[in-house]
Design a protein around this motif. Structure first.
Motif, PDB file in Angstrom:
ATOM      1  N   ARG A  59       0.830  -1.203   0.000  1.00  0.00           N
ATOM      2  CA  ARG A  59       0.000   0.000   0.000  1.00  0.00           C
ATOM      3  C   ARG A  59       0.866   1.256   0.000  1.00  0.00           C
ATOM      4  O   ARG A  59       0.463   2.317   0.483  1.00  0.00           O
ATOM      5  N   VAL A  61       1.926   3.486  -2.242  1.00  0.00           N
ATOM      6  CA  VAL A  61       1.434   4.713  -2.894  1.00  0.00           C
ATOM      7  C   VAL A  61       0.383   5.382  -2.019  1.00  0.00           C
ATOM      8  O   VAL A  61       0.396   6.602  -1.814  1.00  0.00           O
ATOM      9  N   TYR A  62      -0.530   4.592  -1.520  1.00  0.00           N
ATOM     10  CA  TYR A  62      -1.611   5.081  -0.651  1.00  0.00           C
ATOM     11  C   TYR A  62      -1.033   5.775   0.583  1.00  0.00           C
ATOM     12  O   TYR A  62      -1.428   6.905   0.924  1.00  0.00           O
ATOM     13  N   TYR A 420      -6.010   0.168  -3.231  1.00  0.00           N
ATOM     14  CA  TYR A 420      -5.856  -0.872  -4.252  1.00  0.00           C
ATOM     15  C   TYR A 420      -5.966  -0.234  -5.632  1.00  0.00           C
ATOM     16  O   TYR A 420      -6.971   0.404  -5.963  1.00  0.00           O
ATOM     17  N   GLU A 421      -4.924  -0.386  -6.428  1.00  0.00           N
ATOM     18  CA  GLU A 421      -4.827   0.317  -7.700  1.00  0.00           C
ATOM     19  C   GLU A 421      -6.000   0.023  -8.630  1.00  0.00           C
ATOM     20  O   GLU A 421      -6.520   0.924  -9.305  1.00  0.00           O
ATOM     21  N   ARG A 424      -8.899   2.234  -7.983  1.00  0.00           N
ATOM     22  CA  ARG A 424      -8.692   3.585  -8.525  1.00  0.00           C
ATOM     23  C   ARG A 424      -8.996   3.629 -10.020  1.00  0.00           C
ATOM     24  O   ARG A 424      -9.520   4.623 -10.531  1.00  0.00           O
TER      25      ARG A 424
END
Length: 431
Positions: A59, A61-62, A420-421, A424
Motif C-alpha cells: 500500500r 502509494v496510498y 488498491y490500484e 482507482r
C-alpha cells in the motif's frame, strides 16, 4: 453500522479507514489540515494492513499520498527510515517500507535513496531476498538493475550453489521494451566480474529449464489422482480440459463411491464445473452435520450453487438462519437468490464482527450479485464495504455497485484514493 459511524470521532474514522485502505482517510485529511494523524499513518506505514499481503501487494502509494498531506511529514519519514533499517521478521511490511522509501527518494530525498541501497541484501529475511529490488529499479532504472546484478553475482561467487532464474531481468525488460536489457548487462559484464557471474548463471539456468507441454487432464488421469494420495485431483485452471464425456464418467463414478475422502475429491471437481446429473444425491450429503475437519459437506454445498430449485433455497434459508458456519450456506443463494434477500444479507453483515468472517461474506456476496443483477445489492454491499479490509474484494464490490448503477456518492469520492490500484482504475473509468 451508520449509527456506529456517526458516533466515531474524526480520528476514529481516520483510523478505521486507513486500516481498511479506503480513500476516506485521504478525504478526511484534506478536510481537516490542522489535525495530527501522524501516529495512525506511521502504524499503517510500518505494517501492511491489507488482508492478503501477497495477493493485494504493498500500500506504499496510498501511504505516501497521506504522508504528503500530513503536517508531520518529518516525524513519519524518520519512523519509516528507522524501521526500514531494522525490520527483520515481516516480509510484506518490509516490502511496503521499501516502496514508501522509493517514493520519498523519487521525490528528491537523497537520504531515502541511500537508505534503500544500504538495506538491500543486509539483514535479509529468509526466502525474501528479492525485497528492495523493485525500489532500487524504481529509483535508478537500468543502473539500479546493474547494481542488483552485481550484488547477486557477488553472492553467487561466494556460494556457487546459488541459482537465479533472472526473473527481475525479464520483468524489467517487459516493462522497458525500449531497452535491450541483456545487451546492457553484457556490456557491463566486460569490466564488472560480478555482473558477468550473475549473467552467466541466469543464462545457464534458463537453458536447464525443462521444456515440453503441460499435462492435459482427462477422465483417466483425474480418476487415477482421485484414487491416489493427491487431495486436489484437478487444478481449478485445468477444468476446461475435461470433455463432456469425461465429466459424465466422473459424475457416474461419484454415484458409486462410498469412501468419504474420495467423495470429497469428486466434489472438489464439481465445485468448479456443474454436476451433469440430478442434484439430489449431492443435496443429501450437504444436509449432513458440517465439520471444518471434514470438507465433503463444504464442497457439496459449493457444487449445489450451480442449481436453482425450491428445495435447495429452502435448505439454504433454514441453515443461514441458525448455522454456525453460515457463510458456507450463503453460497447456495448464488443460484437461488430472490429480490428481498438483500435484507437478510444486510442483517448478516451488520452482526458480523470478525475480519475473516467479513472476508468470507465478501467472497459469497460477490458471487451472489455477480450471478444476480439487481439494484437490491446496494445496501448489503455498501455495508460490507464499510467493514472490509481486503482491497481485492472491495474492488469487486465497487464494480458490482457501478454495474447496477447504485454506487453511493460517498464511495465514488473515496475510490479515487483507494489503497488498491484496480479500484482507482474504476474511478478513472467512471469519471
Amino acid at each position: 453500522m451508520l449509527i456506529q459511524m456517526y458516533k466515531m470521532t474524526i480520528k476514529e474514522k481516520f483510523k478505521n479507514s486507513i486500516r481498511r485502505g479506503t480513500g476516506e482517510a485521504h478525504l478526511i485529511m484534506r478536510a481537516n489540515p490542522k489535525i495530527d494523524f501522524s501516529n495512525y499513518i506511521i502504524k499503517a506505514a510500518l505494517n501492511n494492513f491489507s488482508y492478503d499481503n501477497q495477493s493485494e501487494g504493498s500500500r506504499a502509494v496510498y501511504i505516501f499520498e497521506l504522508i504528503e498531506l500530513s503536517n508531520r511529514k518529518e516525524k513519519i519519514r524518520e519512523a519509516v527510515l528507522r524501521r526500514l533499517a531494522n525490520e527483520r521478521t515481516d516480509s510484506w511490511a518490509l516490502d511496503q517500507l521499501f516502496g514508501i522509501t522509493a517514493l520519498l527518494a523519487k521525490n528528491g530525498d537523497l537520504q531515502a535513496r541511500k537508505a534503500i541501497y544500504k538495506r538491500f541484501y543486509k539483514k535479509r529475511i529468509k526466502y525474501s531476498e528479492w525485497l528492495g529490488e523493485d525500489a532500487i529499479i524504481a529509483v535508478d532504472g537500468i543502473e539500479g538493475l546493474k547494481f542488483i546484478a552485481e550484488i547477486k553475482g557477488k553472492m553467487i561467487q561466494r556460494y556457487p550453489e546459488e541459482r537465479d532464474d533472472g526473473f527481475i531481468v525479464d520483468f524489467f525488460q517487459d516493462n522497458n521494451p525500449d531497452i535491450n536489457v541483456y545487451d546492457e548487462l553484457e556490456k557491463s559484464a566486460i569490466n564488472r566480474t560480478y555482473i558477468k557471474t550473475y549473467l552467466n548463471t541466469i543464462l545457464k539456468y534458463k537453458n536447464l529449464r525443462p521444456g515440453g507441454k503441460r499435462q492435459k487432464y482427462n477422465y483417466e488421469i483425474v480418476s487415477e489422482r482421485i484414487n491416489s494420495n493427491v487431495m486436489i485431483p484437478l487444478p481449478p485452471a485445468d477444468v476446461k480440459d475435461l470433455s463432456e464425456s469425461d465429466i459424465k464418467k466422473l459424475a457416474s463414478d461419484f454415484l458409486n463411491e462410498t469412501d468419504r475422502l474420495r467423495q470429497e475429491k469428486y466434489m472438489r471437481i464439481f465445485d468448479r464445473i456443474q454436476y451433469p446429473y440430478d442434484y439430489q444425491s449431492i443435496l443429501e450429503i450437504a444436509k449432513g452435520k458440517y465439520s471444518n475437519k471434514d470438507r465433503l459437506i463444504e464442497f457439496s454445498i459449493k457444487a449445489l450453487r450451480f442449481f436453482k430449485s425450491k428445495d435447495i433455497r429452502d435448505f439454504a434459508l433454514e441453515k443461514i438462519s441458525r448455522a454456525k458456519y453460515l457463510d458456507i450456506y450463503i453460497n447456495l443463494l448464488i443460484g437461488n437468490y430472490k429480490n428481498g434477500d438483500s435484507k437478510l444479507l444486510h442483517e448478516i453483515v451488520q452482526r458480523t464482527k470478525n475480519e475473516h468472517k467479513i472476508d468470507d461474506l465478501a467472497f459469497s456476496y460477490v458471487g451472489i450479485y455477480t450471478a444476480n443483477k439487481t439494484k437490491d445489492c446496494k445496501v448489503p454491499l455498501a455495508a460490507l464495504y464499510d467493514k472490509l479490509t481486503c482491497g481485492i474484494h472491495r474492488k469487486d464490490i465497487v464494480n458490482i455497485l457501478i454495474e447496477n448503477k447504485v454506487l453511493p456518492t460517498k464511495i465514488m469520492r473515496e475510490i479515487e484514493h483507494d489503497s488498491y490500484e484496480a479500484t482507482r482504475v474504476l474511478w478513472l473509468e467512471n469519471n
